[in-house]
Scaffold this motif. Structure first.
Motif, PDB file in Angstrom:
ATOM      1  N   ASP A  12     -20.622  34.950 -13.135  1.00 45.04           N
ATOM      2  CA  ASP A  12     -20.663  34.688 -11.713  1.00 45.04           C
ATOM      3  C   ASP A  12     -20.087  33.419 -11.234  1.00 45.04           C
ATOM      4  OD1 ASP A  12     -21.598  37.203 -11.245  1.00 45.04           O
ATOM      5  OD2 ASP A  12     -23.707  36.607 -11.058  1.00 45.04           O
ATOM      6  N   ARG A  13     -20.480  32.414 -12.069  1.00 45.83           N
ATOM      7  CA  ARG A  13     -20.114  31.137 -12.039  1.00 45.83           C
ATOM      8  C   ARG A  13     -18.651  30.942 -12.048  1.00 45.83           C
ATOM      9  NH1 ARG A  13     -22.956  26.180 -15.303  1.00 45.83           N
ATOM     10  NH2 ARG A  13     -21.830  26.929 -17.051  1.00 45.83           N
ATOM     11  N   LEU A  14     -18.038  31.547 -13.114  1.00 47.51           N
ATOM     12  CA  LEU A  14     -16.745  31.379 -13.396  1.00 47.51           C
ATOM     13  C   LEU A  14     -15.834  31.999 -12.227  1.00 47.51           C
ATOM     14  CD1 LEU A  14     -14.530  30.745 -15.766  1.00 47.51           C
ATOM     15  CD2 LEU A  14     -14.830  33.083 -16.311  1.00 47.51           C
TER      16      LEU A  14
ATOM     17  N   PRO B 242     -22.176  13.663 -18.780  1.00 45.76           N
ATOM     18  CA  PRO B 242     -20.908  14.269 -18.545  1.00 45.76           C
ATOM     19  C   PRO B 242     -20.544  15.412 -18.817  1.00 45.76           C
ATOM     20  CG  PRO B 242     -21.494  12.526 -20.437  1.00 45.76           C
ATOM     21  CD  PRO B 242     -22.730  12.791 -19.722  1.00 45.76           C
ATOM     22  N   GLY B 243     -21.590  16.411 -19.631  1.00 37.62           N
ATOM     23  CA  GLY B 243     -21.424  17.669 -19.975  1.00 37.62           C
ATOM     24  C   GLY B 243     -22.870  18.272 -19.795  1.00 37.62           C
ATOM     25  N   SER B 244     -23.643  17.767 -18.882  1.00 36.40           N
ATOM     26  CA  SER B 244     -24.986  18.450 -18.898  1.00 36.40           C
ATOM     27  C   SER B 244     -25.936  17.991 -17.658  1.00 36.40           C
ATOM     28  CB  SER B 244     -26.050  17.555 -20.447  1.00 36.40           C
ATOM     29  OG  SER B 244     -25.617  16.197 -20.129  1.00 36.40           O
TER      30      SER B 244
ATOM     31  N   ILE C 204     -26.559  26.489 -15.742  1.00 33.98           N
ATOM     32  CA  ILE C 204     -27.540  27.712 -16.045  1.00 33.98           C
ATOM     33  C   ILE C 204     -28.939  27.379 -16.871  1.00 33.98           C
ATOM     34  CG2 ILE C 204     -27.557  29.725 -17.594  1.00 33.98           C
ATOM     35  CD1 ILE C 204     -24.284  29.993 -16.288  1.00 33.98           C
ATOM     36  N   THR C 205     -28.465  26.189 -17.617  1.00 29.66           N
ATOM     37  CA  THR C 205     -29.648  25.737 -18.406  1.00 29.66           C
ATOM     38  C   THR C 205     -30.801  24.964 -17.491  1.00 29.66           C
ATOM     39  OG1 THR C 205     -28.003  25.165 -19.895  1.00 29.66           O
ATOM     40  CG2 THR C 205     -30.347  24.520 -20.486  1.00 29.66           C
ATOM     41  N   ARG C 206     -30.181  24.293 -16.493  1.00 29.96           N
ATOM     42  CA  ARG C 206     -30.987  23.692 -15.543  1.00 29.96           C
ATOM     43  C   ARG C 206     -31.736  24.683 -15.023  1.00 29.96           C
ATOM     44  NH1 ARG C 206     -30.886  23.285 -10.297  1.00 29.96           N
ATOM     45  NH2 ARG C 206     -31.449  21.439  -8.917  1.00 29.96           N
TER      46      ARG C 206
HETATM   47  N1  PMP Z   1     -23.224  19.491 -16.403  1.00 33.62           N
HETATM   48  C1  PMP Z   1     -21.527  19.620 -16.663  1.00 33.62           C
HETATM   49  C2  PMP Z   1     -20.886  18.526 -16.227  1.00 33.62           C
HETATM   50  C3  PMP Z   1     -21.319  20.189 -17.819  1.00 33.62           C
HETATM   51  O1  PMP Z   1     -20.196  20.294 -18.469  1.00 33.62           O
HETATM   52  C4  PMP Z   1     -22.490  21.234 -18.361  1.00 33.62           C
HETATM   53  C5  PMP Z   1     -22.049  22.092 -19.449  1.00 33.62           C
HETATM   54  N2  PMP Z   1     -21.585  23.167 -18.954  1.00 33.62           N
HETATM   55  C6  PMP Z   1     -23.592  21.254 -17.546  1.00 33.62           C
HETATM   56  C7  PMP Z   1     -23.737  20.184 -16.342  1.00 33.62           C
HETATM   57  C8  PMP Z   1     -24.544  22.234 -18.031  1.00 33.62           C
HETATM   58  O2  PMP Z   1     -24.407  23.408 -17.676  1.00 33.62           O
HETATM   59  P1  PMP Z   1     -24.800  24.824 -18.243  1.00 33.62           P
HETATM   60  O3  PMP Z   1     -26.483  24.445 -18.304  1.00 33.62           O
HETATM   61  O4  PMP Z   1     -24.409  25.825 -17.549  1.00 33.62           O
HETATM   62  O5  PMP Z   1     -24.164  24.846 -19.548  1.00 33.62           O
END
Ligand code: PMP
Length: 308
Positions: free
Chosen positions: A62-64, A196-198, A221-223
């Motif tokens: 869905d997010r994609l 940066p990725g979380s 999605i993890t949040r």
């Molecule tokens: N923020 C950013 C910028 C990310 O790259 C990610 C990793 N996908 C997340 C948050 C966490 O997202 P998710 O829990 O959906 O992996």
């Protein structure tokens, strides 16, 4: 047959082939401008059941598809096509370990940054080993980066596109240069955004707090998972704007994402968080997350999809 990582099979433009044989032209907009959207989909191996579970698959697609819509790609693949490619490539590799599966829709061909296609897809599993079962996370020492998080006014962090990660990169590189493990971004208004990725959480007076989805963060999605688990466990959870100074006085802090799971933060800008060790609530949420992702908790079974 099992393949070496260097020769793993990936799904590429409708075929399953050796990763080394998956080639695109150097002028493709994905290569020149980062014109692609993607997901990193976690899968967890359950050794008792000899089963691999994909976590919140539907939510990832869905997010994609929201990312596709927002940057206006002309995508020929349906959600069903995506699920099939995902499952086929995992089975082709016969994986029996945890995975992060990179599923990317990219703009191929010879167009420029303005072109909407041709759009194609690859699915590349990244094997992660069998044994993240135990709580073996190390905490991180993080800083607030001097770079601002991209905003909805320019390059929305809601879109998971390759180009957005250059903002992540400059923050991360600054953190590493200055001796930290990673960084936290503030948004254009100087309020806490994400890593940066979380995504990012603090615990303050026993309440689990995370920035709102309108504070310049990815719709993680993890949040969302953590918010639900924490509420189910009876913790008060609030989504609200967080001030920078609240980072320095909170009891616990953690980053979260499909790849990072729940990663404790031990200090921020050298201010020690709590007593400087992994927080109790952080640990409890992480262990529950792992049980859910391995399909061990009936209550959350709608979140996992068996692959085999
Ligand atoms: N923020 C950013 C910028 C990310 O790259 C990610 C990793 N996908 C997340 C948050 C966490 O997202 P998710 O829990 O959906 O992996």
């Amino acid at each position: 047959m099992k393949y070496e990582v260097a020769h793993r099979r990936i799904w590429f433009k409708g075929e399953i082939l050796d990763v080394n044989d998956a080639k695109i032209n150097i002028l493709a907009p994905t290569s020149q401008f980062g014109l692609n959207v993607f997901e990193g989909i976690p899968c967890y191996w359950n050794d008792e059941e000899k089963q691999l579970y994909a976590f919140r698959l539907d939510d990832h697609y869905d997010r994609l598809l929201r990312s596709v819509k927002l940057i206006q790609l002309d995508c020929k693949y349906t959600k069903n096509d995506m699920v099939k490619a995902f499952t086929d490539v995992i089975k082709a590799n016969e994986y029996d370990e945890n995975l992060s599966v990179r599923q990317t829709l990219f703009v191929d061909g010879f167009g420029s940054w303005g072109s909407d296609g041709p759009v194609d897809m690859f699915v590349a599993p990244i094997p992660k080993g069998k044994t993240s079962a135990e709580y073996n996370k190390k905490g991180l020492n993080v800083c607030v980066t001097s770079w601002s998080r991209i905003s909805d006014k320019n390059l929305s962090p809601r879109i998971k596109c390759g180009a957005n990660y250059i903002n992540s990169r400059v923050g991360q590189r600054e953190a590493l240069r200055n001796g930290y493990d990673t960084c936290i971004f503030l948004n254009e208004f100087g309020k806490v955004a994400e890593g940066p990725g979380s995504c990012f959480f603090i615990v303050k007076n026993g309440t689990v707090i995370t920035p709102q989805l309108t504070d310049s963060v990815l719709e993680s999605i993890t949040r969302d998972t953590i918010i639900k688990i924490a509420k189910d466990k009876g913790y008060p959870v609030i989504e609200r704007t967080i001030d920078r100074t609240e980072l320095y006085t909170c009891e616990e802090a953690f980053l979260c994402g499909s790849a990072m799971e729940i990663t404790p933060v031990l200090s921020i800008d050298k201010y020690i968080i709590g007593d400087g060790s992994i927080g109790k609530i952080t640990k409890e949420l992480h262990l529950t997350y792992l049980d859910i992702a391995r399909g061990k908790l009936k209550q959350y079974e709608s979140w996992v999809t068996p692959i085999y």
